[in-house]
Design a protein around this motif. Structure first.
Motif, PDB file in Angstrom:
ATOM      1  N   VAL A 195      36.812 -62.382  -5.092  1.00 23.50           N
ATOM      2  CA  VAL A 195      35.920 -63.500  -5.393  1.00 23.50           C
ATOM      3  C   VAL A 195      34.544 -63.126  -4.857  1.00 23.50           C
ATOM      4  O   VAL A 195      34.420 -62.718  -3.694  1.00 23.50           O
ATOM      5  CB  VAL A 195      36.418 -64.806  -4.751  1.00 23.50           C
ATOM      6  N   ASP A 196      33.536 -63.239  -5.707  1.00 16.96           N
ATOM      7  CA  ASP A 196      32.169 -62.887  -5.319  1.00 16.96           C
ATOM      8  C   ASP A 196      32.085 -61.434  -4.859  1.00 16.96           C
ATOM      9  O   ASP A 196      31.284 -61.082  -4.000  1.00 16.96           O
ATOM     10  CB  ASP A 196      31.647 -63.801  -4.201  1.00 16.96           C
ATOM     11  N   GLY A 197      32.950 -60.583  -5.388  1.00 19.24           N
ATOM     12  CA  GLY A 197      32.937 -59.163  -5.037  1.00 19.24           C
ATOM     13  C   GLY A 197      33.675 -58.823  -3.759  1.00 19.24           C
ATOM     14  O   GLY A 197      33.684 -57.676  -3.333  1.00 19.24           O
ATOM     15  N   GLN A 198      34.330 -59.799  -3.134  1.00 15.31           N
ATOM     16  CA  GLN A 198      35.054 -59.578  -1.879  1.00 15.31           C
ATOM     17  C   GLN A 198      36.546 -59.836  -2.078  1.00 15.31           C
ATOM     18  O   GLN A 198      36.925 -60.804  -2.723  1.00 15.31           O
ATOM     19  CB  GLN A 198      34.544 -60.538  -0.792  1.00 15.31           C
ATOM     20  N   GLN A 199      37.384 -58.970  -1.495  1.00 17.93           N
ATOM     21  CA  GLN A 199      38.825 -59.188  -1.546  1.00 17.93           C
ATOM     22  C   GLN A 199      39.164 -60.412  -0.719  1.00 17.93           C
ATOM     23  O   GLN A 199      38.674 -60.590   0.395  1.00 17.93           O
ATOM     24  CB  GLN A 199      39.565 -57.967  -1.010  1.00 17.93           C
TER      25      GLN A 199
END
Length: 194
Positions: free
Chosen positions: A113-117
């Protein structure tokens, strides 16, 4: 793309086209974006919504941008100091981070999500969600709205689990064989009648 929206004409057709381009761009990702990339998507959506005079929507996307990449701002050209867009942006920046909820992820898959795991999604703002399979390939991506049911969405992208189908098939086969064996001694003239 963002600067094109900042400087280009503001016709309704162009804005609708921009919305569609942004939506289509995040449903066919072939790699997990970096947080900066996600924040740029949010920024572009905020600008499009603001130009469409959808301030509430613009605020949601600005909030997503601010939470994802606090250092990413709006250009002075797009948001002159103390202007309407700058006011929305400052309000979004001062809003507490969105509460999050855990999501049931398919076994062996990874959620970004938003580039973060992560294992959770924001509840009150949009987010860029990517699901990867055990080999790291993107199997689903999209801009998720507050209240979207991801688990139901993912069911459309996965075939039914094989184990329940296999058990049903085995059970049906056993029932048919057992039924055949039970009926076989009653058949005359066949090999079972001796």
């Amino acid at each position: 793309m963002i600067f094109g929206f900042e400087r280009g004409p503001k016709g309704a057709d162009r804005l609708e086209s921009g919305k569609l381009i942004m939506e289509a761009g995040v449903v066919c990702l072939d790699a997990v974006p970096m947080p900066y990339d996600a924040a740029l998507v949010y920024q572009a959506n905020a600008l499009i919504r603001f130009m469409a005079m959808e301030d509430a929507e613009a605020s949601l996307w600005l909030r997503a941008m601010s939470e994802t990449m606090p250092s990413l701002g709006l250009s002075a050209e797009a948001a002159p100091t103390s202007g309407a867009l700058d006011s929305l942006y400052q309000a979004a920046r001062s809003t507490p981070a969105s509460p999050r909820a855990e999501v049931k992820i398919p076994k062996g898959h990874t959620l970004y999500v938003d580039g973060q795991q992560t294992i959770s999604v924001p509840l009150v703002r949009p987010s860029l969600v990517v699901l990867t399979d055990p080999d790291g390939r993107v199997v689903w991506s999209g801009a998720v709205r507050p209240g979207d049911d991801l688990e139901a969405t993912w069911k459309d992208f996965y075939p039914p689990r094989l184990w329940p189908l296999a058990m049903t098939a085995i059970g049906l086969t056993v029932a048919l064989v057992a039924g055949g064996l039970a009926m076989a001694p009653n058949q005359r003239g066949g090999p079972w009648s001796q």
